[in-house]
Design a protein around this motif. Structure first.
Motif, PDB file in Angstrom:
ATOM      1  N   ASP A 158      59.562 -54.110  30.322  1.00 19.10           N
ATOM      2  CA  ASP A 158      58.459 -55.065  30.351  1.00 19.10           C
ATOM      3  C   ASP A 158      57.141 -54.470  29.863  1.00 19.10           C
ATOM      4  O   ASP A 158      56.298 -55.186  29.322  1.00 19.10           O
ATOM      5  N   SER A 159      56.953 -53.178  30.041  1.00 19.33           N
ATOM      6  CA  SER A 159      55.669 -52.552  29.703  1.00 19.33           C
ATOM      7  C   SER A 159      55.510 -52.265  28.210  1.00 19.33           C
ATOM      8  O   SER A 159      54.395 -52.069  27.736  1.00 19.33           O
ATOM      9  N   VAL A 160      56.605 -52.224  27.477  1.00 19.53           N
ATOM     10  CA  VAL A 160      56.507 -51.839  26.057  1.00 19.53           C
ATOM     11  C   VAL A 160      56.008 -53.001  25.213  1.00 19.53           C
ATOM     12  O   VAL A 160      56.250 -54.161  25.512  1.00 19.53           O
ATOM     13  N   ARG A 161      55.313 -52.640  24.185  1.00 19.22           N
ATOM     14  CA  ARG A 161      54.775 -53.636  23.249  1.00 19.22           C
ATOM     15  C   ARG A 161      55.439 -53.505  21.882  1.00 19.22           C
ATOM     16  O   ARG A 161      54.812 -53.676  20.861  1.00 19.22           O
ATOM     17  N   TRP A 162      56.717 -53.174  21.915  1.00 18.49           N
ATOM     18  CA  TRP A 162      57.449 -52.994  20.675  1.00 18.49           C
ATOM     19  C   TRP A 162      57.780 -54.344  20.064  1.00 18.49           C
ATOM     20  O   TRP A 162      57.829 -55.368  20.755  1.00 18.49           O
ATOM     21  N   ASP A 163      58.055 -54.314  18.788  1.00 18.45           N
ATOM     22  CA  ASP A 163      58.491 -55.506  18.068  1.00 18.45           C
ATOM     23  C   ASP A 163      59.834 -55.934  18.661  1.00 18.45           C
ATOM     24  O   ASP A 163      60.828 -55.227  18.545  1.00 18.45           O
ATOM     25  N   ARG A 164      59.868 -57.088  19.307  1.00 24.92           N
ATOM     26  CA  ARG A 164      61.076 -57.545  20.011  1.00 24.92           C
ATOM     27  C   ARG A 164      62.248 -57.802  19.069  1.00 24.92           C
ATOM     28  O   ARG A 164      63.403 -57.584  19.426  1.00 24.92           O
ATOM     29  N   GLU A 165      61.950 -58.266  17.865  1.00 24.17           N
ATOM     30  CA  GLU A 165      63.027 -58.494  16.900  1.00 24.17           C
ATOM     31  C   GLU A 165      63.699 -57.168  16.535  1.00 24.17           C
ATOM     32  O   GLU A 165      64.922 -57.069  16.489  1.00 24.17           O
ATOM     33  N   LYS A 166      62.900 -56.129  16.304  1.00 20.93           N
ATOM     34  CA  LYS A 166      63.453 -54.816  15.984  1.00 20.93           C
ATOM     35  C   LYS A 166      64.205 -54.241  17.182  1.00 20.93           C
ATOM     36  O   LYS A 166      65.268 -53.640  17.031  1.00 20.93           O
ATOM     37  N   LEU A 167      63.665 -54.435  18.367  1.00 18.83           N
ATOM     38  CA  LEU A 167      64.329 -53.960  19.584  1.00 18.83           C
ATOM     39  C   LEU A 167      65.681 -54.654  19.762  1.00 18.83           C
ATOM     40  O   LEU A 167      66.685 -53.998  20.047  1.00 18.83           O
ATOM     41  N   ASP A 168      65.715 -55.969  19.552  1.00 21.85           N
ATOM     42  CA  ASP A 168      66.975 -56.711  19.664  1.00 21.85           C
ATOM     43  C   ASP A 168      67.990 -56.235  18.632  1.00 21.85           C
ATOM     44  O   ASP A 168      69.178 -56.076  18.940  1.00 21.85           O
ATOM     45  N   ARG A 169      67.532 -56.020  17.402  1.00 21.50           N
ATOM     46  CA  ARG A 169      68.440 -55.525  16.355  1.00 21.50           C
ATOM     47  C   ARG A 169      68.955 -54.133  16.692  1.00 21.50           C
ATOM     48  O   ARG A 169      70.121 -53.824  16.467  1.00 21.50           O
ATOM     49  N   PHE A 170      68.081 -53.298  17.239  1.00 20.62           N
ATOM     50  CA  PHE A 170      68.481 -51.949  17.633  1.00 20.62           C
ATOM     51  C   PHE A 170      69.547 -52.018  18.720  1.00 20.62           C
ATOM     52  O   PHE A 170      70.586 -51.353  18.627  1.00 20.62           O
TER      53      PHE A 170
ATOM     54  N   SER B 163      56.765 -47.041  32.449  1.00 23.89           N
ATOM     55  CA  SER B 163      55.504 -47.224  31.719  1.00 23.89           C
ATOM     56  C   SER B 163      55.736 -47.183  30.211  1.00 23.89           C
ATOM     57  O   SER B 163      56.737 -46.628  29.734  1.00 23.89           O
ATOM     58  N   ALA B 164      54.806 -47.751  29.494  1.00 24.32           N
ATOM     59  CA  ALA B 164      54.889 -47.750  28.032  1.00 24.32           C
ATOM     60  C   ALA B 164      54.915 -46.311  27.505  1.00 24.32           C
ATOM     61  O   ALA B 164      55.660 -45.997  26.566  1.00 24.32           O
ATOM     62  N   HIS B 165      54.124 -45.435  28.114  1.00 23.42           N
ATOM     63  CA  HIS B 165      54.094 -44.034  27.679  1.00 23.42           C
ATOM     64  C   HIS B 165      55.456 -43.367  27.908  1.00 23.42           C
ATOM     65  O   HIS B 165      55.946 -42.638  27.038  1.00 23.42           O
ATOM     66  N   ALA B 166      56.071 -43.618  29.057  1.00 22.79           N
ATOM     67  CA  ALA B 166      57.387 -43.041  29.340  1.00 22.79           C
ATOM     68  C   ALA B 166      58.417 -43.534  28.325  1.00 22.79           C
ATOM     69  O   ALA B 166      59.253 -42.768  27.851  1.00 22.79           O
ATOM     70  N   TRP B 167      58.331 -44.808  27.978  1.00 24.04           N
ATOM     71  CA  TRP B 167      59.256 -45.351  26.987  1.00 24.04           C
ATOM     72  C   TRP B 167      59.023 -44.734  25.613  1.00 24.04           C
ATOM     73  O   TRP B 167      59.966 -44.568  24.835  1.00 24.04           O
ATOM     74  N   GLU B 168      57.790 -44.384  25.299  1.00 26.69           N
ATOM     75  CA  GLU B 168      57.525 -43.705  24.023  1.00 26.69           C
ATOM     76  C   GLU B 168      58.173 -42.328  24.008  1.00 26.69           C
ATOM     77  O   GLU B 168      58.712 -41.899  22.998  1.00 26.69           O
ATOM     78  N   ILE B 169      58.124 -41.632  25.143  1.00 26.42           N
ATOM     79  CA  ILE B 169      58.785 -40.327  25.248  1.00 26.42           C
ATOM     80  C   ILE B 169      60.298 -40.521  25.056  1.00 26.42           C
ATOM     81  O   ILE B 169      60.948 -39.766  24.327  1.00 26.42           O
ATOM     82  N   ILE B 170      60.851 -41.537  25.692  1.00 21.98           N
ATOM     83  CA  ILE B 170      62.287 -41.831  25.562  1.00 21.98           C
ATOM     84  C   ILE B 170      62.629 -42.184  24.118  1.00 21.98           C
ATOM     85  O   ILE B 170      63.628 -41.721  23.573  1.00 21.98           O
ATOM     86  N   ARG B 171      61.777 -42.988  23.497  1.00 22.73           N
ATOM     87  CA  ARG B 171      62.020 -43.382  22.097  1.00 22.73           C
ATOM     88  C   ARG B 171      62.077 -42.137  21.214  1.00 22.73           C
ATOM     89  O   ARG B 171      62.938 -42.027  20.332  1.00 22.73           O
ATOM     90  N   THR B 172      61.201 -41.166  21.457  1.00 21.42           N
ATOM     91  CA  THR B 172      61.204 -39.920  20.686  1.00 21.42           C
ATOM     92  C   THR B 172      62.498 -39.148  20.931  1.00 21.42           C
ATOM     93  O   THR B 172      63.109 -38.624  19.987  1.00 21.42           O
ATOM     94  N   GLN B 173      62.920 -39.068  22.186  1.00 23.77           N
ATOM     95  CA  GLN B 173      64.168 -38.377  22.511  1.00 23.77           C
ATOM     96  C   GLN B 173      65.365 -39.048  21.826  1.00 23.77           C
ATOM     97  O   GLN B 173      66.235 -38.379  21.277  1.00 23.77           O
ATOM     98  N   VAL B 174      65.397 -40.366  21.869  1.00 25.39           N
ATOM     99  CA  VAL B 174      66.494 -41.122  21.247  1.00 25.39           C
ATOM    100  C   VAL B 174      66.501 -40.878  19.741  1.00 25.39           C
ATOM    101  O   VAL B 174      67.564 -40.678  19.139  1.00 25.39           O
ATOM    102  N   TRP B 175      65.347 -40.878  19.126  1.00 24.92           N
ATOM    103  CA  TRP B 175      65.236 -40.635  17.692  1.00 24.92           C
ATOM    104  C   TRP B 175      65.853 -39.282  17.337  1.00 24.92           C
ATOM    105  O   TRP B 175      66.602 -39.166  16.369  1.00 24.92           O
ATOM    106  N   LYS B 176      65.565 -38.260  18.150  1.00 23.29           N
ATOM    107  CA  LYS B 176      66.126 -36.929  17.906  1.00 23.29           C
ATOM    108  C   LYS B 176      67.650 -36.947  18.040  1.00 23.29           C
ATOM    109  O   LYS B 176      68.357 -36.335  17.241  1.00 23.29           O
ATOM    110  N   HIS B 177      68.154 -37.648  19.052  1.00 19.88           N
ATOM    111  CA  HIS B 177      69.605 -37.726  19.240  1.00 19.88           C
ATOM    112  C   HIS B 177      70.273 -38.453  18.077  1.00 19.88           C
ATOM    113  O   HIS B 177      71.339 -38.030  17.613  1.00 19.88           O
TER     114      HIS B 177
END
Length: 191
Positions: A95-107, A157-171
């Protein structure tokens, strides 16, 4: 061992190694495109690229050692498990993230498609495998559990999700390296 038995043994080894290198046609032909799309979606979900910073996720070390394996079956299993756990993370409270929902759904859809196809590949390949990959699986499970706990402690939090997004990108990048090796024909002339 007589010469005929030796030739039979060599034939079986060549046949099995070729079936492993060609066994999962989906990895051979489709994974690369889906993976590239997933990486682009994760990279640009926020509308800007992932920023790799040196902020650590509270001493949560990556299970990097599980990416160094010998057998194709365990590689497929690792790819499946990592994508499965990433998918579980991205089905959490966002709920806290402000990511593009269409991109998130596609992901999320890409993750589901990839895990479904990899599960089929694993089911086919495991028939030929006799190894136990419990240690690698436990490291993956333990790592992603720590990421889930990190999100909970940070109240998603949005910041925590950004950290997770970075980790996922690396994986996802590491998984691309593994699958590139699976798509490369194996040289069986030395058998």
């Amino acid at each position: 061992m007589d010469l005929r038995s030796l030739w039979k043994c060599i034939f079986v080894m060549v046949d099995v190694s070729q079936s492993f290198s060609l066994g999962c046609k989906w990895i051979q032909h489709r994974y690369k495109d889906m993976s590239r799309d997933s990486l682009q979606l994760v990279t640009h979900m926020l509308g800007k690229e992932v920023v790799i910073n040196e902020e650590h996720v509270e001493n949560i070390t990556s299970p990097g050692g599980v990416y160094i394996t010998i057998s194709q079956v365990s590689n497929i299993s690792i790819i499946y498990k990592v994508l499965h756990h990433i998918s579980k993370l991205y089905n959490g409270n966002m709920d806290s993230v402000r990511w593009d929902r269409e991109k998130l759904d596609r992901f999320q859809s890409n993750l589901h498609t990839q895990t479904a196809h990899l599960k089929q590949c694993m089911d086919k390949e495991v028939i030929h495998s006799s190894g136990d990959h419990g240690k690698e699986n436990q490291r993956i499970i333990h790592y992603f559990k720590k990421l889930e706990n990190y999100l909970k402690r940070k109240k998603n939090s949005a910041h925590a999700w950004e950290i997770i997004r970075t980790q996922v990108w690396k994986h996802l990048q590491r998984l691309d390296l593994i699958t590139a090796s699976l798509r490369t024909p194996r040289n069986t002339s030395h058998v």
